[in-house]
Write a protein that holds these residues in place. Structure first.
Motif, PDB file in Angstrom:
ATOM      1  N   VAL A 280       5.494  -4.822  -7.671  1.00 33.41           N
ATOM      2  CA  VAL A 280       4.843  -3.555  -7.314  1.00 33.41           C
ATOM      3  C   VAL A 280       3.677  -3.879  -6.396  1.00 33.41           C
ATOM      4  CG1 VAL A 280       3.619  -1.530  -8.138  1.00 33.41           C
ATOM      5  CG2 VAL A 280       5.478  -2.504  -9.505  1.00 33.41           C
ATOM      6  N   LYS A 281       3.666  -3.265  -5.241  1.00 33.71           N
ATOM      7  CA  LYS A 281       2.563  -3.480  -4.299  1.00 33.71           C
ATOM      8  C   LYS A 281       1.962  -2.118  -3.943  1.00 33.71           C
ATOM      9  CE  LYS A 281       1.193  -5.763  -0.026  1.00 33.71           C
ATOM     10  NZ  LYS A 281       0.004  -6.305  -0.714  1.00 33.71           N
ATOM     11  N   GLU A 282       0.766  -1.884  -4.450  1.00 37.67           N
ATOM     12  CA  GLU A 282       0.080  -0.607  -4.221  1.00 37.67           C
ATOM     13  C   GLU A 282      -1.023  -0.711  -3.181  1.00 37.67           C
ATOM     14  OE1 GLU A 282      -1.289   0.809  -7.955  1.00 37.67           O
ATOM     15  OE2 GLU A 282       0.725   1.274  -8.706  1.00 37.67           O
ATOM     16  N   ASP A 283      -1.373  -1.945  -2.798  1.00 38.44           N
ATOM     17  CA  ASP A 283      -2.423  -2.131  -1.793  1.00 38.44           C
ATOM     18  C   ASP A 283      -1.786  -2.310  -0.419  1.00 38.44           C
ATOM     19  OD1 ASP A 283      -4.332  -2.066  -3.798  1.00 38.44           O
ATOM     20  OD2 ASP A 283      -4.165  -4.239  -4.147  1.00 38.44           O
ATOM     21  N   ALA A 284      -2.508  -1.787   0.593  1.00 35.73           N
ATOM     22  CA  ALA A 284      -2.018  -1.952   1.960  1.00 35.73           C
ATOM     23  C   ALA A 284      -2.138  -3.408   2.378  1.00 35.73           C
ATOM     24  CB  ALA A 284      -2.817  -1.057   2.907  1.00 35.73           C
ATOM     25  N   GLY A 285      -1.198  -3.882   3.190  1.00 32.48           N
ATOM     26  CA  GLY A 285      -1.249  -5.252   3.687  1.00 32.48           C
ATOM     27  C   GLY A 285       0.120  -5.888   3.755  1.00 32.48           C
TER      28      GLY A 285
END
Length: 306
Positions: free
Chosen positions: A42-47
């Motif tokens: 799960v990737k919720e941060d921008a980048g």
């Protein structure tokens, strides 16, 4: 030479694998990394993010607040009145894993359908226990908060947070509008008739008061005129009596001349009398005037006096 070609090919393949293992998450998005349909990251941060090429896929979801306009719903209120109601909701994805499990591959569109179903059940449930006055009054805010509470509870199972719910339309069904408008027109016509009747009654009172005032003023003016006329006549008679007392013969002479003037004017009337009548004493000789003087003022006809 062949070795260099193989090495170049290997580098190209390695570069493709490295590039395919990278993905970028925009600040307006969230991402899930799936392997054979199962969530592995799960990737919720921008980048920048990483995944295993060919084995893993990346699915992006909105991280912004989304809006939902529900379809019109016909609701029966506690007072047995029917209203057509729709609502506008704002929501956001807060749990990507639960959201994925709830909506599957449908994404945000499927979530909109599920949230619409939740609101379609919550709105009749809340408004069914209220009256039309409550729906259209300040209590409407409390009703929307009740709908929001239900939507939040149900939406949490979908991995979403319902931020706000607003009732945007509360109208009568089409078949009831004409009857309602007709009743409203009848009520307004009745109120207008009452106002006209009250206005006519007030105008009649004003006219009656004005007529009474006119009669009173006219009567008072006539009375004053009669008093003044009577006083003037009394003053005139007093002057005449005083003049008569000073010189009765001259007064009889003036009265006779006035009588002559009035009787001898041209007209349709005729006077028949004897030539030796005392009426003509002052038209004959000096002896006749002397004789008329001896007769005195009582022999002069008085009706022609002014």
């Amino acid at each position: 030479m062949m070795r260099a070609v193989y090495l170049l090919g290997a580098l190209v393949v390695l570069l493709v694998l490295v590039l395919s293992s990278l993905f970028i998450v925009d600040e307006r998005k969230k991402a899930l990394v799936l392997q054979f349909g199962q969530v592995v990251q799960v990737k919720e941060d921008a980048g920048l993010g990483f995944k295993i090429p060919l084995l893993q896929d990346v699915v992006l979801y909105e991280d912004r607040i989304l809006g939902l306009q529900t379809q019109p719903i016909e609701v029966t209120l506690l007072s047995d009145r029917r209203l057509v109601v729709d609502a506008f909701a704002r929501w956001r994805i807060v749990n990507l894993v639960e959201f994925r499990q709830s909506v599957g591959t449908g994404g945000e569109d499927r979530a909109q359908q599920l949230l619409g179903n939740i609101l379609s059940q919550a709105i009749p449930e809340v408004l069914g226990n209220t009256t039309q006055d409550q729906v259209l009054s300040q209590d409407r805010v409390g009703l929307m908060n009740q709908i929001l509470t239900i939507a939040k509870r149900e939406g949490a199972a979908l991995g979403i947070d319902v931020i706000d719910v607003r009732l945007t339309r509360t109208d009568l069904p089409e078949q009831n509008l004409e009857a309602t408008f007709a009743r409203m027109r009848a009520e307004r016509d009745r109120e207008a008739a009452d106002e006209r009747a009250r206005g006519g009654e007030a105008a009649q009172r004003v006219r009656a008061a004005a007529d009474r005032t006119v009669v009173e003023l006219t009567s008072d003016a006539r009375r004053q005129a009669e008093v003044i006329r009577g006083e003037a006549d009394a003053e005139r008679n007093g002057i005449l009596a005083a003049a008569y007392g000073q010189d009765p013969e001259f007064f009889a002479f003036i009265r006779s001349l006035s009588a002559y003037e009035a009787s001898l004017k041209g007209g349709n009337s005729s006077i028949v009398m004897q030539p030796d009548s005392e009426f003509f004493d002052y038209l004959r000789s000096d002896a006749g005037r002397a004789s008329g003087a001896s007769v005195g003022p009582t022999t002069v006809p008085a009706p022609a006096a002014p």
